[in-house]
Design a protein around this motif. Structure first.
Motif, PDB file in Angstrom:
ATOM      1  N   GLY A  33       0.809  -1.203   0.000  1.00 14.52           N
ATOM      2  CA  GLY A  33       0.000   0.000   0.000  1.00 14.52           C
ATOM      3  C   GLY A  33       0.851   1.264   0.000  1.00 14.52           C
ATOM      4  O   GLY A  33       2.009   1.264   0.430  1.00 14.52           O
ATOM      5  N   TYR A  34       0.261   2.353  -0.471  1.00 15.98           N
ATOM      6  CA  TYR A  34       0.955   3.638  -0.531  1.00 15.98           C
ATOM      7  C   TYR A  34       1.344   4.111   0.867  1.00 15.98           C
ATOM      8  O   TYR A  34       2.450   4.607   1.081  1.00 15.98           O
ATOM      9  CB  TYR A  34       0.022   4.657  -1.195  1.00 15.98           C
ATOM     10  N   ASP A  35       0.432   3.962   1.822  1.00 22.71           N
ATOM     11  CA  ASP A  35       0.717   4.368   3.201  1.00 22.71           C
ATOM     12  C   ASP A  35       1.887   3.572   3.768  1.00 22.71           C
ATOM     13  O   ASP A  35       2.792   4.130   4.407  1.00 22.71           O
ATOM     14  CB  ASP A  35      -0.533   4.195   4.076  1.00 22.71           C
ATOM     15  N   VAL A  36       1.899   2.285   3.501  1.00 30.48           N
ATOM     16  CA  VAL A  36       2.952   1.402   4.003  1.00 30.48           C
ATOM     17  C   VAL A  36       4.294   1.731   3.354  1.00 30.48           C
ATOM     18  O   VAL A  36       5.341   1.779   4.020  1.00 30.48           O
ATOM     19  CB  VAL A  36       2.559  -0.067   3.748  1.00 30.48           C
ATOM     20  N   LEU A  37       4.282   1.966   2.047  1.00 24.56           N
ATOM     21  CA  LEU A  37       5.521   2.242   1.329  1.00 24.56           C
ATOM     22  C   LEU A  37       6.215   3.490   1.856  1.00 24.56           C
ATOM     23  O   LEU A  37       7.423   3.481   2.119  1.00 24.56           O
ATOM     24  CB  LEU A  37       5.227   2.406  -0.163  1.00 24.56           C
ATOM     25  N   TRP A  38       5.469   4.583   2.027  1.00 28.41           N
ATOM     26  CA  TRP A  38       6.104   5.819   2.496  1.00 28.41           C
ATOM     27  C   TRP A  38       6.525   5.706   3.960  1.00 28.41           C
ATOM     28  O   TRP A  38       7.533   6.301   4.365  1.00 28.41           O
ATOM     29  CB  TRP A  38       5.184   7.012   2.263  1.00 28.41           C
ATOM     30  N   ASN A  39       5.806   4.938   4.752  1.00 28.45           N
ATOM     31  CA  ASN A  39       6.278   4.680   6.116  1.00 28.45           C
ATOM     32  C   ASN A  39       7.612   3.948   6.090  1.00 28.45           C
ATOM     33  O   ASN A  39       8.518   4.241   6.882  1.00 28.45           O
ATOM     34  CB  ASN A  39       5.254   3.855   6.896  1.00 28.45           C
TER      35      ASN A  39
END
Length: 345
Positions: free
Chosen positions: A305-311
């Motif tokens: 997910g996008y949220d997971v990737l940037w984290n």
């Protein structure tokens, strides 16, 4: 996994994370938009991932990366990619209106042109620039090649294309116009990137996807061997001051982590553990002032997910100073792609 495998939203929904450091400004330096029979990722889909007002990370602007989207269906083959430039520029204008939220999506774009046309590609570039004068920043030609079929069933470029006189003559047309050259290569092609950068020292070259260390097919089970070859090739590229590096694109099936084969998508901790050694080596070689983060969505959306990737990106850079992280998450991309009006660009 390939482009023909659609994004699985129900699978991704199993792992969601609140954004770490939600105020950190980010320029997403590389994403695609397209409408395919099996997959749609247009402005609405991108903003569902990237709009901070929907609980995401603080994406302030983005760079559209060519992907053969919206080509014209007819006319001379070398001019059909104008359709993609017009499409991306239109999306950029929509986002700039503010009607879709605060993200300046497609604030900069790079298209596609055939550098094997040599100096004749200049006329194509002029047409591209005329279609998107405020956003057009350069091109990415297809140069990936692999003797072991890593691209199958996609077409592969001639193995020595970047070394050819025609390609370099075409690249000089970019240089004359102040445009940049994005390159996606596999790790064993990095010596060619270094050679090209040395031959054209006034051309800004952006190396996509951290140089794509392969880990699938023939390369499966050779991770240590590939890492050593990749790092040596990347070190040669890093010696060329006209090259910038994109940190991302490391979770496609090419890299062999196999996220898409799991019953659940990875967490940011898992991504950081797997990707961390590559990011650490790359940043050490290039320095924060020449690195920029990318999502490579929706390609990497098949893995996380996008949220997971940037984290994960934030966790992997937690040891850097605030100024260094500002460079990698925002300023290098804003400066390289000349994104005007971005926060403190």
């Amino acid at each position: 996994m390939s482009l023909e495998w659609p994004v699985r939203d129900d699978w991704l929904a199993q792992v969601r994370e609140a954004p770490l450091e939600p105020d950190l400004p980010i320029v997403d330096a590389h994403h695609h938009l397209w409408k395919l029979p099996h997959d749609t990722y247009l402005l609405d889909e991108f903003l569902a991932d990237a709009d901070p007002q929907r609980g995401g990370h603080n994406i302030v602007a983005s760079v559209f990366a060519e992907c053969a989207a919206m080509y014209r269906p007819d006319g001379p083959a070398e001019l059909r990619s104008i359709g993609e430039v017009e499409f991306a520029n239109g999306v950029g204008a929509q986002a700039a209106s503010g009607a879709f939220g605060p993200v300046k999506a497609c604030a900069a774009i790079f298209g596609s042109a055939d550098l094997m046309l040599g100096d004749r590609v200049g006329a194509v570039l002029d047409l591209h620039m005329a279609r998107a004068p405020e956003r057009y920043r350069g091109i990415r030609p297809i140069v990936c090649a692999d003797p072991h079929g890593a691209l199958d069933p996609w077409p592969s470029a001639p193995a020595e294309m970047m070394e050819s006189a025609a390609f370099r003559a075409g690249a000089r047309e970019l240089q004359r116009r102040g445009l940049s050259l994005d390159l996606w290569v596999f790790h064993h092609q990095l010596d060619q990137v270094a050679s090209l950068a040395a031959a054209l020292p006034d051309l800004t070259i952006i190396l996509d996807h951290i140089g794509t260390p392969l880990g699938m097919g023939w390369y499966a089970g050779r991770r240590d061997e590939v890492f050593a070859a990749w790092r040596a090739g990347l070190a040669a590229v890093a010696e060329r001051p006209n090259v910038r590096l994109k940190l991302g694109g490391l979770n496609m099936h090419f890299n062999g982590f196999g996220w898409h084969e799991r019953s659940r998508p990875p967490t940011s901790d898992e991504l950081a553990a797997a990707n961390g050694p590559y990011y650490a080596a790359a940043i050490d070689l290039f320095g924060p002032a020449r690195c920029m983060f990318e999502s490579n969505f929706p390609m990497d959306k098949r893995a996380c997910g996008y949220d997971v990737l940037w984290n994960a990106h934030k966790k992997m850079t937690a040891g850097f100073s605030a100024d260094e992280r500002r460079l990698m998450f925002h300023d290098v991309a804003a400066r390289t792609y000349r994104i005007e009006g971005s926060v403190a660009a």
